[in-house]
Design a protein around this motif. Structure first.
Motif, PDB file in Angstrom:
ATOM      1  N   TRP A 193      47.711  22.984  42.644  1.00 17.78           N
ATOM      2  CA  TRP A 193      47.852  24.285  43.302  1.00 17.78           C
ATOM      3  C   TRP A 193      48.608  25.249  42.409  1.00 17.78           C
ATOM      4  N   GLN A 194      49.646  24.755  41.754  1.00 18.24           N
ATOM      5  CA  GLN A 194      50.451  25.614  40.886  1.00 18.24           C
ATOM      6  C   GLN A 194      49.602  26.137  39.723  1.00 18.24           C
ATOM      7  N   GLU A 195      48.768  25.273  39.184  1.00 20.90           N
ATOM      8  CA  GLU A 195      47.880  25.706  38.099  1.00 20.90           C
ATOM      9  C   GLU A 195      46.933  26.787  38.588  1.00 20.90           C
ATOM     10  N   ALA A 242      52.852  34.342  41.422  1.00 19.24           N
ATOM     11  CA  ALA A 242      52.308  32.983  41.456  1.00 19.24           C
ATOM     12  C   ALA A 242      53.228  32.063  42.242  1.00 19.24           C
ATOM     13  N   ARG A 243      54.540  32.245  42.069  1.00 18.47           N
ATOM     14  CA  ARG A 243      55.512  31.417  42.798  1.00 18.47           C
ATOM     15  C   ARG A 243      55.384  31.619  44.310  1.00 18.47           C
ATOM     16  N   VAL A 244      55.279  32.866  44.770  1.00 15.21           N
ATOM     17  CA  VAL A 244      55.213  33.087  46.217  1.00 15.21           C
ATOM     18  C   VAL A 244      53.844  32.721  46.784  1.00 15.21           C
ATOM     19  N   LEU A 245      52.796  32.870  45.988  1.00 11.17           N
ATOM     20  CA  LEU A 245      51.477  32.484  46.486  1.00 11.17           C
ATOM     21  C   LEU A 245      51.356  30.970  46.639  1.00 11.17           C
ATOM     22  N   ILE A 260      52.618  29.478  49.901  1.00 10.65           N
ATOM     23  CA  ILE A 260      51.764  29.476  51.099  1.00 10.65           C
ATOM     24  C   ILE A 260      50.328  29.097  50.736  1.00 10.65           C
ATOM     25  N   TRP A 261      50.165  28.331  49.656  1.00  9.99           N
ATOM     26  CA  TRP A 261      48.823  27.986  49.189  1.00  9.99           C
ATOM     27  C   TRP A 261      48.038  27.212  50.237  1.00  9.99           C
ATOM     28  N   ALA A 304      44.656  25.486  56.624  1.00  9.09           N
ATOM     29  CA  ALA A 304      45.917  25.286  57.330  1.00  9.09           C
ATOM     30  C   ALA A 304      45.794  25.747  58.779  1.00  9.09           C
ATOM     31  N   THR A 305      46.491  25.068  59.670  1.00 11.33           N
ATOM     32  CA  THR A 305      46.471  25.449  61.084  1.00 11.33           C
ATOM     33  C   THR A 305      47.556  26.461  61.413  1.00 11.33           C
TER      34      THR A 305
END
Length: 274
Positions: free
Chosen positions: A130-132, A162-165, A168-169, A175-176
């Motif tokens: 996800w981070q990538e 990128a850090r904040v996205l 909540i990735w 996601a529910t």
């Protein structure tokens, strides 16, 4: 610029469920009203731009939503519960905040800064994919091994986004839970091409149901991006409605104290962006 990663967002119903409500939220400091009683709502997947001249109360309003200001008057409800009922960790799992200034003195690598977004979940190692993807989406993957303090202001902004996205990735992964993204001048140090690519990245999260509130100075960028806008002046809401309000020359003149002829030019430019 590098190619933007393609991500298929999760489709949500057209009807926007209510995500955030503010009822009479106000802030006073030393006898001065920084924010007059404010009422507004935000739906899931809605993109709201907060605009206004310097000192209008934009960041004050965002800080109330982010939990940085807690002694406000009035009430804020997130996902149908009082915002104050969320503890710090629960809030961080649902609400991601990019402040206007995010200084980091330690020589962390870019990849380490982005990984901080997963700290509330303690899954920094297992979510490296996800981070990538977040770094690719914000066009900073090629910077991953650089030391954060060595970056330019625009590069640092892309890393912080990128850090904040990545925080909540899960919103992109069926996601529910509902999520909120708060951005304070997230494109102020970026060139026009990067401004639009970054707001396009934010759009992908909104398409997946994330509510987005962005404090912005670039009115034309707001016109091209936002669903709704709030215009603040002297701590009070002058306008809250469809982004087509940004094509109203008299409204812009009144809000920004512009000569009407100059306001007309800005209004015409905003109409073109829309």
């Amino acid at each position: 610029m590098s190619d933007v990663i393609q991500i298929e967002p999760v489709s949500r119903p057209v009807e926007q469920a209510e995500l955030l409500t503010l009822d009479g939220v106000a802030v006073e400091r030393h006898g001065k009203q920084l924010l007059h009683p404010t009422r507004l709502t935000l739906g899931c997947g809605e993109k709201l731009a907060i605009l206004g001249p310097n000192g209008a109360g934009k960041s004050t309003l965002l800080k109330c939503l982010a939990g940085d200001i807690r002694d406000y008057a009035g009430h804020i409800h997130f996902d149908q519960q009082p915002l104050t009922a969320l503890n710090g960790n629960h809030r961080a799992r649902r609400i991601a905040v990019m402040p206007q200034h995010a200084e980091m003195m330690f020589p962390f690598r870019v990849s380490e800064v982005v990984a901080l977004g997963r700290t509330p979940f303690t899954d920094e190692i297992v979510t490296r994919h996800w981070q990538e993807r977040a770094m690719q989406l914000t066009e900073c993957w090629h910077l991953r091994d650089r030391r954060y303090p060595s970056l330019s202001g625009g590069e640092q902004q892309r890393v912080q986004l990128a850090r904040v996205l990545v925080q909540i990735w899960q919103a992109l992964e069926n996601a529910t839970d509902n999520h909120l993204l708060l951005l304070d001048e997230c494109t102020s140090a970026l060139d026009p091409a990067h401004q639009h690519s970054i707001m396009d990245a934010v759009n992908r999260f909104a398409t997946s149901g994330v509510g987005v509130i962005a404090v912005m100075h670039d009115v034309a960028l707001a016109a091209s991006w936002a669903d709704t806008v709030v215009l603040l002046k002297n701590g009070a809401v002058m306008y809250h409605g469809d982004s087509r309000g940004l094509t109203d020359a008299q409204l812009l003149a009144d809000c920004y104290d512009l000569p009407i002829e100059l306001a007309k030019r800005h209004a015409a430019s905003n109409a073109l962006w829309m």
